[in-house]
Write a protein that holds these residues in place. Structure first.
Motif, PDB file in Angstrom:
ATOM      1  N   ALA A  15       0.764  -1.379  -0.007  1.00 54.86           N
ATOM      2  CA  ALA A  15      -0.095  -0.095  -0.030  1.00 54.86           C
ATOM      3  C   ALA A  15       0.607   1.145  -0.041  1.00 54.86           C
ATOM      4  CB  ALA A  15      -0.902  -0.001   1.240  1.00 54.86           C
ATOM      5  N   PRO A  16       0.635   2.346  -0.988  1.00 50.42           N
ATOM      6  CA  PRO A  16       1.336   3.440  -0.823  1.00 50.42           C
ATOM      7  C   PRO A  16       1.206   4.120   0.301  1.00 50.42           C
ATOM      8  CG  PRO A  16      -0.181   3.566  -2.389  1.00 50.42           C
ATOM      9  CD  PRO A  16      -0.295   2.147  -1.904  1.00 50.42           C
ATOM     10  N   ARG A  17       1.960   4.912   0.881  1.00 50.03           N
ATOM     11  CA  ARG A  17       2.020   5.691   2.320  1.00 50.03           C
ATOM     12  C   ARG A  17       2.019   7.296   1.626  1.00 50.03           C
ATOM     13  NH1 ARG A  17       2.220   3.207   6.585  1.00 50.03           N
ATOM     14  NH2 ARG A  17       3.011   0.973   6.739  1.00 50.03           N
ATOM     15  N   SER A  18       1.402   7.925   2.507  1.00 48.10           N
ATOM     16  CA  SER A  18       1.462   9.344   2.251  1.00 48.10           C
ATOM     17  C   SER A  18       1.829  10.054   3.505  1.00 48.10           C
ATOM     18  CB  SER A  18       0.084   9.802   1.893  1.00 48.10           C
ATOM     19  OG  SER A  18      -0.393   9.314   0.697  1.00 48.10           O
ATOM     20  N   ALA A  19       2.788  10.872   3.409  1.00 48.03           N
ATOM     21  CA  ALA A  19       3.201  11.819   4.481  1.00 48.03           C
ATOM     22  C   ALA A  19       1.837  12.400   5.275  1.00 48.03           C
ATOM     23  CB  ALA A  19       4.168  12.739   4.097  1.00 48.03           C
ATOM     24  N   ALA A  20       1.678  12.400   6.528  1.00 53.72           N
ATOM     25  CA  ALA A  20       0.244  12.520   7.024  1.00 53.72           C
ATOM     26  C   ALA A  20       0.345  13.496   8.303  1.00 53.72           C
ATOM     27  CB  ALA A  20      -0.357  11.206   7.327  1.00 53.72           C
ATOM     28  N   PRO A  21       0.359  14.900   8.097  1.00 51.44           N
ATOM     29  CA  PRO A  21       0.401  15.640   9.322  1.00 51.44           C
ATOM     30  C   PRO A  21      -0.775  15.558   9.877  1.00 51.44           C
ATOM     31  CG  PRO A  21       0.133  16.910   7.200  1.00 51.44           C
ATOM     32  CD  PRO A  21       0.144  15.657   7.004  1.00 51.44           C
ATOM     33  N   LEU A  22      -1.403  14.621  10.561  1.00 44.74           N
ATOM     34  CA  LEU A  22      -2.459  14.289  11.433  1.00 44.74           C
ATOM     35  C   LEU A  22      -2.258  13.826  12.588  1.00 44.74           C
ATOM     36  CD1 LEU A  22      -4.370  11.914   8.607  1.00 44.74           C
ATOM     37  CD2 LEU A  22      -4.523  14.651   9.002  1.00 44.74           C
ATOM     38  N   VAL A  23      -3.252  14.370  13.628  1.00 49.86           N
ATOM     39  CA  VAL A  23      -3.113  13.782  15.011  1.00 49.86           C
ATOM     40  C   VAL A  23      -4.242  12.952  15.058  1.00 49.86           C
ATOM     41  CG1 VAL A  23      -3.134  14.685  17.335  1.00 49.86           C
ATOM     42  CG2 VAL A  23      -2.075  16.089  15.611  1.00 49.86           C
ATOM     43  N   GLY A  24      -4.213  11.691  15.904  1.00 49.62           N
ATOM     44  CA  GLY A  24      -4.743  10.707  16.290  1.00 49.62           C
ATOM     45  C   GLY A  24      -4.801  10.345  17.664  1.00 49.62           C
ATOM     46  N   LEU A  25      -5.790   9.695  18.097  1.00 45.54           N
ATOM     47  CA  LEU A  25      -5.545   9.138  19.577  1.00 45.54           C
ATOM     48  C   LEU A  25      -5.753   7.572  19.509  1.00 45.54           C
ATOM     49  CD1 LEU A  25      -8.882  11.145  20.923  1.00 45.54           C
ATOM     50  CD2 LEU A  25      -6.436  11.600  21.245  1.00 45.54           C
ATOM     51  N   LEU A  26      -4.614   7.141  20.150  1.00 41.84           N
ATOM     52  CA  LEU A  26      -4.446   5.859  20.386  1.00 41.84           C
ATOM     53  C   LEU A  26      -4.764   5.252  21.473  1.00 41.84           C
ATOM     54  CD1 LEU A  26      -2.581   3.672  18.498  1.00 41.84           C
ATOM     55  CD2 LEU A  26      -0.465   4.475  20.174  1.00 41.84           C
ATOM     56  N   THR A  27      -5.657   4.329  21.547  1.00 41.37           N
ATOM     57  CA  THR A  27      -6.189   3.739  22.904  1.00 41.37           C
ATOM     58  C   THR A  27      -5.814   2.275  22.990  1.00 41.37           C
ATOM     59  OG1 THR A  27      -7.995   5.151  22.656  1.00 41.37           O
ATOM     60  CG2 THR A  27      -8.167   3.362  24.247  1.00 41.37           C
ATOM     61  N   MET A  29      -5.198  -0.874  26.722  1.00 38.58           N
ATOM     62  CA  MET A  29      -6.028  -0.885  27.924  1.00 38.58           C
ATOM     63  C   MET A  29      -5.640  -0.185  29.009  1.00 38.58           C
ATOM     64  SD  MET A  29      -8.346  -3.574  27.507  1.00 38.58           S
ATOM     65  CE  MET A  29      -8.772  -4.075  29.150  1.00 38.58           C
ATOM     66  N   GLN A  30      -4.212   0.386  28.611  1.00 35.34           N
ATOM     67  CA  GLN A  30      -3.806   1.294  29.817  1.00 35.34           C
ATOM     68  C   GLN A  30      -4.054   2.655  29.500  1.00 35.34           C
ATOM     69  OE1 GLN A  30      -1.949  -1.027  27.943  1.00 35.34           O
ATOM     70  NE2 GLN A  30      -2.049  -2.467  29.877  1.00 35.34           N
ATOM     71  N   GLY A  31      -4.606   3.181  28.517  1.00 34.95           N
ATOM     72  CA  GLY A  31      -5.153   4.405  28.522  1.00 34.95           C
ATOM     73  C   GLY A  31      -5.211   5.136  27.028  1.00 34.95           C
ATOM     74  N   THR A  32      -5.403   6.462  26.899  1.00 38.28           N
ATOM     75  CA  THR A  32      -5.394   7.080  25.655  1.00 38.28           C
ATOM     76  C   THR A  32      -4.239   8.239  25.638  1.00 38.28           C
ATOM     77  OG1 THR A  32      -7.756   6.585  25.358  1.00 38.28           O
ATOM     78  CG2 THR A  32      -6.745   8.272  23.828  1.00 38.28           C
ATOM     79  N   ARG A  33      -3.562   7.766  24.295  1.00 37.10           N
ATOM     80  CA  ARG A  33      -2.451   8.961  24.082  1.00 37.10           C
ATOM     81  C   ARG A  33      -2.670   9.532  22.894  1.00 37.10           C
ATOM     82  NH1 ARG A  33      -1.256   7.929  28.702  1.00 37.10           N
ATOM     83  NH2 ARG A  33       0.690   7.087  29.517  1.00 37.10           N
ATOM     84  N   SER A  34      -2.344  10.858  22.593  1.00 35.02           N
ATOM     85  CA  SER A  34      -2.416  11.405  21.485  1.00 35.02           C
ATOM     86  C   SER A  34      -1.113  11.082  20.631  1.00 35.02           C
ATOM     87  CB  SER A  34      -2.537  13.038  21.381  1.00 35.02           C
ATOM     88  OG  SER A  34      -1.519  13.628  22.165  1.00 35.02           O
ATOM     89  N   ALA A  35      -1.014  11.090  19.389  1.00 37.45           N
ATOM     90  CA  ALA A  35      -0.026  10.735  18.452  1.00 37.45           C
ATOM     91  C   ALA A  35       0.132  11.416  17.201  1.00 37.45           C
ATOM     92  CB  ALA A  35       0.217   9.370  18.280  1.00 37.45           C
ATOM     93  N   VAL A  36       1.194  11.887  16.690  1.00 41.54           N
ATOM     94  CA  VAL A  36       1.144  12.345  15.494  1.00 41.54           C
ATOM     95  C   VAL A  36       1.452  11.130  14.572  1.00 41.54           C
ATOM     96  CG1 VAL A  36       2.615  13.767  13.718  1.00 41.54           C
ATOM     97  CG2 VAL A  36       2.201  14.686  16.120  1.00 41.54           C
ATOM     98  N   ILE A  37       0.488  11.349  13.395  1.00 36.03           N
ATOM     99  CA  ILE A  37       0.603  10.148  12.318  1.00 36.03           C
ATOM    100  C   ILE A  37       1.564  10.939  11.236  1.00 36.03           C
ATOM    101  CG2 ILE A  37      -0.706   9.203  10.604  1.00 36.03           C
ATOM    102  CD1 ILE A  37      -2.327  10.105  14.122  1.00 36.03           C
ATOM    103  N   VAL A  38       2.797  10.582  11.538  1.00 33.87           N
ATOM    104  CA  VAL A  38       3.839  10.926  10.397  1.00 33.87           C
ATOM    105  C   VAL A  38       3.532  10.550   8.956  1.00 33.87           C
ATOM    106  CG1 VAL A  38       6.323  10.717   9.972  1.00 33.87           C
ATOM    107  CG2 VAL A  38       5.449  10.942  12.436  1.00 33.87           C
ATOM    108  N   ASP A  39       3.064   9.127   8.794  1.00 32.99           N
ATOM    109  CA  ASP A  39       2.814   8.731   7.312  1.00 32.99           C
ATOM    110  C   ASP A  39       1.656   7.733   7.607  1.00 32.99           C
ATOM    111  OD1 ASP A  39       4.220   6.274   7.655  1.00 32.99           O
ATOM    112  OD2 ASP A  39       5.902   7.409   6.482  1.00 32.99           O
ATOM    113  N   VAL A  40       0.880   7.344   6.491  1.00 30.90           N
ATOM    114  CA  VAL A  40      -0.361   6.596   6.605  1.00 30.90           C
ATOM    115  C   VAL A  40      -0.326   5.704   5.106  1.00 30.90           C
ATOM    116  CG1 VAL A  40      -1.914   8.080   6.331  1.00 30.90           C
ATOM    117  CG2 VAL A  40      -2.523   6.131   7.652  1.00 30.90           C
ATOM    118  N   SER A  41      -0.704   4.477   5.336  1.00 31.37           N
ATOM    119  CA  SER A  41      -1.217   3.822   4.060  1.00 31.37           C
ATOM    120  C   SER A  41      -2.556   3.192   4.651  1.00 31.37           C
ATOM    121  CB  SER A  41      -0.260   2.982   3.875  1.00 31.37           C
ATOM    122  OG  SER A  41      -0.454   1.732   4.590  1.00 31.37           O
ATOM    123  N   ALA A  42      -3.064   2.235   3.659  1.00 27.05           N
ATOM    124  CA  ALA A  42      -4.461   1.317   3.935  1.00 27.05           C
ATOM    125  C   ALA A  42      -3.947   0.716   5.051  1.00 27.05           C
ATOM    126  CB  ALA A  42      -4.784   0.853   2.785  1.00 27.05           C
TER     127      ALA A  42
END
Length: 122
Positions: A15-27, A29-42
């Motif tokens: 899957a091709p990746r795209s540089a992704a200046p997005l912020v997501g929430l990673l959850t 069992m220990q909790g939720t953290r915000s993370a910058v999505i540096v790049d993403v694909s399908a």
């Protein structure tokens, strides 16, 4: 700026990746953290953030309204390479790609994202 995997696809990733200046929430069992999505694909993403879960941790992530489950495949400092449990639905992939395209058009956001991904903003 480096990318996770090959941005044009191939190798272990098809899957091709795209540089992704997005912020997501990673959850986990220990909790939720915000993370910058540096790049993403399908099929996965490279994330950056403080106190993210370690290798083999299961999680779900919410990226601009798209929610998917996955597993951390590798960790390097504040970065994580994650593989989604299932390939993103084409509609969800389009939502993320549209968000990426829109964010890239904002000069201030692009500069801040470049600082963050290069480590200057830490």
């Amino acid at each position: 700026m480096s990318t996770f995997g090959k941005s044009e696809g191939g190798g272990r990733r098809f899957a091709p990746r795209s540089a992704a200046p997005l912020v997501g929430l990673l959850t986990t069992m220990q909790g939720t953290r915000s993370a910058v999505i540096v790049d993403v694909s399908a099929t996965g993403a490279r994330l950056r953030g403080k106190d993210l879960p370690g290798k083999w941790s299961d999680f779900f992530i919410s990226l601009d309204g798209v929610v998917t489950f996955g597993t951390v495949q590798w960790e390097d400092g504040d970065e994580r390479g994650v593989e989604f449990d299932a390939r993103l639905d084409p509609g969800d992939e389009k939502i993320l790609l549209d968000k990426i395209r829109d964010a890239r058009g904002i000069p201030e956001f692009k500069a801040a994202f470049e600082d963050w991904t290069s480590g200057l903003a830490h």
